[in-house]
Design a protein around this motif. Structure first.
Motif, PDB file in Angstrom:
ATOM      1  N   ARG A 383       0.784  -0.992   0.192  1.00  0.00           N
ATOM      2  CA  ARG A 383       0.049   0.109   0.164  1.00  0.00           C
ATOM      3  C   ARG A 383       0.768   1.066   0.119  1.00  0.00           C
ATOM      4  NH1 ARG A 383      -4.872  -2.079   0.404  1.00  0.00           N
ATOM      5  NH2 ARG A 383      -5.674   0.078   0.100  1.00  0.00           N
ATOM      6  N   GLY A 384       2.110   1.119  -0.400  1.00  0.00           N
ATOM      7  CA  GLY A 384       2.984   2.131  -0.258  1.00  0.00           C
ATOM      8  C   GLY A 384       3.881   2.072   0.845  1.00  0.00           C
ATOM      9  N   VAL A 385       4.805   3.335   0.888  1.00  0.00           N
ATOM     10  CA  VAL A 385       5.728   3.509   1.841  1.00  0.00           C
ATOM     11  C   VAL A 385       4.959   4.217   3.002  1.00  0.00           C
ATOM     12  CG1 VAL A 385       7.731   4.682   2.623  1.00  0.00           C
ATOM     13  CG2 VAL A 385       7.304   3.965   0.315  1.00  0.00           C
ATOM     14  N   LEU A 386       4.903   3.519   4.494  1.00  0.00           N
ATOM     15  CA  LEU A 386       4.348   3.959   5.449  1.00  0.00           C
ATOM     16  C   LEU A 386       5.016   4.051   6.740  1.00  0.00           C
ATOM     17  CD1 LEU A 386       1.021   1.460   5.062  1.00  0.00           C
ATOM     18  CD2 LEU A 386       1.246   3.851   4.235  1.00  0.00           C
ATOM     19  N   PRO A 387       4.855   4.672   7.625  1.00  0.00           N
ATOM     20  CA  PRO A 387       5.555   5.005   8.844  1.00  0.00           C
ATOM     21  C   PRO A 387       4.921   3.654   9.588  1.00  0.00           C
ATOM     22  CG  PRO A 387       4.159   6.996   8.611  1.00  0.00           C
ATOM     23  CD  PRO A 387       3.784   6.214   7.471  1.00  0.00           C
ATOM     24  N   LEU A 388       6.062   3.192  10.280  1.00  0.00           N
ATOM     25  CA  LEU A 388       5.891   1.725  11.089  1.00  0.00           C
ATOM     26  C   LEU A 388       4.765   2.233  12.143  1.00  0.00           C
ATOM     27  CD1 LEU A 388       6.588  -1.131  10.876  1.00  0.00           C
ATOM     28  CD2 LEU A 388       8.468  -0.554  12.576  1.00  0.00           C
ATOM     29  N   ARG A 389       4.649   3.277  12.610  1.00  0.00           N
ATOM     30  CA  ARG A 389       3.666   3.686  13.792  1.00  0.00           C
ATOM     31  C   ARG A 389       2.419   3.786  13.048  1.00  0.00           C
ATOM     32  NH1 ARG A 389       4.972   5.526  19.104  1.00  0.00           N
ATOM     33  NH2 ARG A 389       6.591   4.344  19.577  1.00  0.00           N
ATOM     34  N   SER A 390       2.168   3.753  11.909  1.00  0.00           N
ATOM     35  CA  SER A 390       0.689   4.021  11.329  1.00  0.00           C
ATOM     36  C   SER A 390      -0.152   2.706  11.446  1.00  0.00           C
ATOM     37  CB  SER A 390       0.810   4.289   9.665  1.00  0.00           C
ATOM     38  OG  SER A 390       1.552   3.188   8.934  1.00  0.00           O
ATOM     39  N   PHE A 391       0.691   1.489  11.884  1.00  0.00           N
ATOM     40  CA  PHE A 391       0.440   0.240  11.990  1.00  0.00           C
ATOM     41  C   PHE A 391      -0.506   0.154  13.640  1.00  0.00           C
ATOM     42  CE2 PHE A 391       2.847  -0.363   8.561  1.00  0.00           C
ATOM     43  CZ  PHE A 391       2.318  -1.338   7.627  1.00  0.00           C
ATOM     44  N   PHE A 392       0.017   1.187  14.296  1.00  0.00           N
ATOM     45  CA  PHE A 392      -0.708   1.020  15.650  1.00  0.00           C
ATOM     46  C   PHE A 392      -2.014   1.817  15.982  1.00  0.00           C
ATOM     47  CE2 PHE A 392       4.017  -0.122  16.005  1.00  0.00           C
ATOM     48  CZ  PHE A 392       3.746  -1.121  16.819  1.00  0.00           C
ATOM     49  N   SER A 393      -2.891   1.365  16.605  1.00  0.00           N
ATOM     50  CA  SER A 393      -4.114   2.315  16.842  1.00  0.00           C
ATOM     51  C   SER A 393      -4.743   1.690  17.897  1.00  0.00           C
ATOM     52  CB  SER A 393      -5.180   2.088  15.593  1.00  0.00           C
ATOM     53  OG  SER A 393      -6.157   2.631  15.808  1.00  0.00           O
ATOM     54  N   ALA A 405      -9.183   2.623  15.893  1.00  0.00           N
ATOM     55  CA  ALA A 405      -9.860   4.121  15.920  1.00  0.00           C
ATOM     56  C   ALA A 405      -9.687   4.479  14.415  1.00  0.00           C
ATOM     57  CB  ALA A 405      -9.059   4.837  16.785  1.00  0.00           C
ATOM     58  N   ASP A 406      -8.478   4.081  13.967  1.00  0.00           N
ATOM     59  CA  ASP A 406      -8.211   4.794  12.601  1.00  0.00           C
ATOM     60  C   ASP A 406      -9.051   4.140  11.455  1.00  0.00           C
ATOM     61  OD1 ASP A 406      -6.059   6.312  13.666  1.00  0.00           O
ATOM     62  OD2 ASP A 406      -4.405   4.819  13.132  1.00  0.00           O
ATOM     63  N   ALA A 407      -9.543   2.877  11.747  1.00  0.00           N
ATOM     64  CA  ALA A 407     -10.521   2.354  10.851  1.00  0.00           C
ATOM     65  C   ALA A 407     -11.879   3.055  10.954  1.00  0.00           C
ATOM     66  CB  ALA A 407     -10.510   0.841  11.104  1.00  0.00           C
ATOM     67  N   ILE A 408     -12.139   3.447  12.114  1.00  0.00           N
ATOM     68  CA  ILE A 408     -13.391   4.096  12.168  1.00  0.00           C
ATOM     69  C   ILE A 408     -12.906   5.457  11.625  1.00  0.00           C
ATOM     70  CG2 ILE A 408     -14.872   5.310  14.260  1.00  0.00           C
ATOM     71  CD1 ILE A 408     -14.381   2.882  15.872  1.00  0.00           C
ATOM     72  N   LYS A 409     -12.000   6.136  11.990  1.00  0.00           N
ATOM     73  CA  LYS A 409     -12.000   7.424  11.184  1.00  0.00           C
ATOM     74  C   LYS A 409     -11.916   7.554   9.669  1.00  0.00           C
ATOM     75  CE  LYS A 409      -9.030   8.915  14.887  1.00  0.00           C
ATOM     76  NZ  LYS A 409      -7.507   9.285  15.326  1.00  0.00           N
ATOM     77  N   ALA A 410     -11.572   6.332   9.371  1.00  0.00           N
ATOM     78  CA  ALA A 410     -11.712   5.930   7.738  1.00  0.00           C
ATOM     79  C   ALA A 410     -13.131   5.816   7.173  1.00  0.00           C
ATOM     80  CB  ALA A 410     -10.876   4.917   7.184  1.00  0.00           C
ATOM     81  N   ARG A 411     -13.765   5.268   8.168  1.00  0.00           N
ATOM     82  CA  ARG A 411     -15.301   5.050   7.888  1.00  0.00           C
ATOM     83  C   ARG A 411     -16.311   6.393   7.994  1.00  0.00           C
ATOM     84  NH1 ARG A 411     -17.305  -0.190   9.372  1.00  0.00           N
ATOM     85  NH2 ARG A 411     -19.511   0.825   8.862  1.00  0.00           N
ATOM     86  N   ILE A 412     -15.804   7.331   8.990  1.00  0.00           N
ATOM     87  CA  ILE A 412     -16.282   8.522   8.958  1.00  0.00           C
ATOM     88  C   ILE A 412     -16.098   9.214   7.857  1.00  0.00           C
ATOM     89  CG2 ILE A 412     -16.156  10.499  10.541  1.00  0.00           C
ATOM     90  CD1 ILE A 412     -15.983   8.801  12.987  1.00  0.00           C
ATOM     91  N   LYS A 413     -14.933   9.402   7.387  1.00  0.00           N
ATOM     92  CA  LYS A 413     -14.193  10.143   6.211  1.00  0.00           C
ATOM     93  C   LYS A 413     -15.146   9.675   4.865  1.00  0.00           C
ATOM     94  CE  LYS A 413     -10.285  11.551   3.715  1.00  0.00           C
ATOM     95  NZ  LYS A 413      -8.804  11.638   3.675  1.00  0.00           N
ATOM     96  N   GLN A 414     -15.193   8.434   4.799  1.00  0.00           N
ATOM     97  CA  GLN A 414     -16.305   7.917   3.874  1.00  0.00           C
ATOM     98  C   GLN A 414     -17.409   8.267   3.749  1.00  0.00           C
ATOM     99  OE1 GLN A 414     -16.045   3.745   3.388  1.00  0.00           O
ATOM    100  NE2 GLN A 414     -16.994   3.492   1.595  1.00  0.00           N
ATOM    101  N   LYS A 448     -15.101  14.139  17.668  1.00  0.00           N
ATOM    102  CA  LYS A 448     -13.465  14.282  18.164  1.00  0.00           C
ATOM    103  C   LYS A 448     -12.792  13.787  16.883  1.00  0.00           C
ATOM    104  CE  LYS A 448     -10.067  12.234  20.814  1.00  0.00           C
ATOM    105  NZ  LYS A 448      -9.505  11.224  21.985  1.00  0.00           N
ATOM    106  N   TYR A 449     -13.072  12.644  16.265  1.00  0.00           N
ATOM    107  CA  TYR A 449     -12.421  11.915  15.153  1.00  0.00           C
ATOM    108  C   TYR A 449     -12.641  12.894  13.907  1.00  0.00           C
ATOM    109  CZ  TYR A 449     -11.855   7.488  17.806  1.00  0.00           C
ATOM    110  OH  TYR A 449     -10.898   6.801  18.760  1.00  0.00           O
ATOM    111  N   ARG A 450     -13.842  13.242  13.951  1.00  0.00           N
ATOM    112  CA  ARG A 450     -14.005  14.062  12.957  1.00  0.00           C
ATOM    113  C   ARG A 450     -13.131  15.696  12.655  1.00  0.00           C
ATOM    114  NH1 ARG A 450     -16.782  18.666  12.948  1.00  0.00           N
ATOM    115  NH2 ARG A 450     -17.734  18.035  14.530  1.00  0.00           N
ATOM    116  N   GLU A 451     -12.949  16.087  13.658  1.00  0.00           N
ATOM    117  CA  GLU A 451     -12.039  17.101  14.063  1.00  0.00           C
ATOM    118  C   GLU A 451     -10.857  16.559  13.741  1.00  0.00           C
ATOM    119  OE1 GLU A 451     -12.927  18.763  17.854  1.00  0.00           O
ATOM    120  OE2 GLU A 451     -14.967  19.659  17.281  1.00  0.00           O
ATOM    121  N   ALA A 452     -10.212  15.527  14.057  1.00  0.00           N
ATOM    122  CA  ALA A 452      -9.029  15.127  13.853  1.00  0.00           C
ATOM    123  C   ALA A 452      -8.519  15.180  12.389  1.00  0.00           C
ATOM    124  CB  ALA A 452      -8.615  13.861  14.580  1.00  0.00           C
TER     125      ALA A 452
END
Length: 477
Positions: A383-393, A405-414, A448-452
């Motif tokens: 999926r491209g070059v990613l920070p290793l910390r992006s795998f933590f949530s 939480a990151d998956a939920i943020k992606a759902r909200i954005k979608q 909170k997630y929408r503002e983030a």
């Protein structure tokens, strides 16, 4: 009266040896930083040979966990008596990464880069009251070139909007001082003049300078200084202020396509039997010992033998530290890849909750070691070059059924991205959609997630949509 006495008492504690400090320091370096560090160390140790990267870097698969025993110095093992994170976490000699914490705030994603429309919409609403002026302002945004200047003739804009050139010019002059100052100018001189005016530094000397930028480009400084009626010192200060101006204020909105993508430290590939982790051969430095020089020094005088033994000991410790770094890095990355295999295949919606302590428990490493290894490391993935910390949530929901939480943020954005222009969703409506999908989430968390994510509230999005609709109608009128 208190009686004073001396007593001998024996205690145990962690000793920060030089080898331990060096091993910890190398853990947090990227491959490029490691190469620079080794090169510097080789300048003071003639026995060290630092070679450029080659295409034969090692890779670990399922057997990687078998290398756990030789992974770190024994005094860094979590089983060592008396060792705890508090024992050496605050050691001033150690340099911590920017994410040495599992506080949730450290895992919030960076807000997306603002678009031109995002940057100027709030300023338009504050400055212009009528829809006619707001429509002109939006048309001027569409007319900006990459540098932030207007590239469409005012007369052409007047014809397309059905407005007078004077009305457009009035709006444009006001927008000239929107942030970033200097956008919407018709020329470079006008762009720079607006920035001087915003700093209250526009005077006849500045006006003369900007009227003769061609002289400045040709290097005719004496002629230009005399025209500005300035002495040498004042002229030099004026040029210094000019250099502080931004000739292309709109470039901050450009997509950084030309930026070179950073080289990853590792690669993760998905194989039929599971993920495969390998070091990046293009960045992994090679470190060896000059055995021939070492033998020659040993056959020399006593001071040469002593020097050779000292440098050989330093070089051997460094070699071991580099090998331990590689094993720790690949061991941790492999375990992360195993947990987040679905994320690598399907994207952010499949990201599982994961913390540093969980990886530390599965690998047998100390949590602080995992923190240092993952702090600033980049990894190449499908999926491209990613920070290793992006795998933590962090996770939400009941244990065993948590959602990242990151998956939920992606759902909200979608959900917000798919909303109809005539039916903007409130945070309550978004919360209801997520709950219907089986996610245990509250409205305040959605907000909170929408503002983030840098997404405005429903009321703001409705106003923005009205402005866009009005602009579209004006353009087709």
């Amino acid at each position: 009266m208190a009686r004073l006495s001396l007593q001998a008492r024996q205690t145990t504690g962690l000793v920060m040896t030089g080898a331990l400090q060096q091993a910890i320091g190398l853990l947090q370096l990227s491959n490029q930083e490691l190469l620079a560090e080794l090169t510097m160390l080789a300048e003071s140790n003639p026995l060290l040979i630092v070679s450029p990267p080659e295409d034969d870097a090692p890779s670990f698969t399922e057997s990687a966990l078998d290398l756990r025993d030789g992974d770190l110095p024994r005094d860094l093992e979590p089983e060592t008596p008396g060792l705890s994170g508090e024992t050496w976490e605050d050691e001033p000699l150690l340099h911590h990464g920017p994410y040495d914490s599992e506080d949730e705030s450290h895992h919030e994603p960076m807000a997306p880069r603002p678009t031109r429309l995002d940057q100027f919409l709030s300023q338009i609403r504050l400055r212009f009251d009528t829809q006619h002026e707001q429509a002109i302002a939006l048309a001027l945004i569409e007319a900006l070139d990459e540098s932030g200047r207007i590239d469409t003739p005012i007369g052409q804009l007047a014809t397309s909007l059905g407005a007078s050139p004077a009305a457009i010019e009035q709006v444009r002059l006001a927008m000239l001082f929107f942030e970033p100052v200097g956008c919407f100018a018709l020329s470079l001189a006008e762009c720079l003049a607006a920035q001087f005016q915003a700093r209250n530094r526009y005077d006849p000397s500045v006006a003369t300078l900007l009227d003769h930028l061609d002289w400045l480009a040709r290097g005719e400084h004496d002629r230009l200084r005399k025209a500005c009626a300035l002495d040498a010192q004042d002229y030099a200060e004026l040029l210094q202020e000019l250099r502080a101006c931004e000739p292309r204020p709109g470039s901050s909105f450009s997509t950084p396509e030309a930026e070179t993508e950073a080289e990853p430290d590792l690669f993760i590939t998905l194989a039929p039997k599971g993920p495969l982790v390998s070091l990046n051969p293009a960045t992994w430095p090679r470190l060896t010992l000059d055995d021939a020089l070492y033998r020659r020094l040993l056959s020399g005088r006593e001071d040469a033998r002593h020097y050779a033994q000292e440098k050989q000991s330093e070089a051997t410790a460094l070699l071991r530290a580099v090998e331990q770094r590689a094993r720790s890095l690949m061991l941790i990355c492999l375990e992360i890849a195993r947990v987040q295999t679905n994320y690598l295949k399907e994207g952010i919606a499949a990201l599982k909750p994961l913390t540093l302590s969980q990886i530390a428990e599965k690998t047998g490493l100390h949590e602080s070691t995992v923190s240092r290894v993952t702090a600033s490391r980049l990894v190449g993935t499908p999926r491209g070059v990613l920070p290793l910390r992006s795998f933590f949530s962090t996770g939400l929901g009941e244990e065993g059924e948590q959602t990242s939480a990151d998956a939920i943020k992606a759902r909200i954005k979608q959900i917000i991205g798919d909303e109809a222009p005539a039916s903007i969703l409130s945070d309550d409506a978004i919360t209801q959609k997520l709950q219907e999908a089986g996610l245990a989430i509250q409205r305040r968390t959605v907000a909170k997630y929408r503002e983030a994510l840098g997404i405005a509230g429903s009321a703001q999005r409705r106003r923005d949509q009205k402005l866009k609709t009005h602009l579209a109608r004006a353009a087709t009128a």
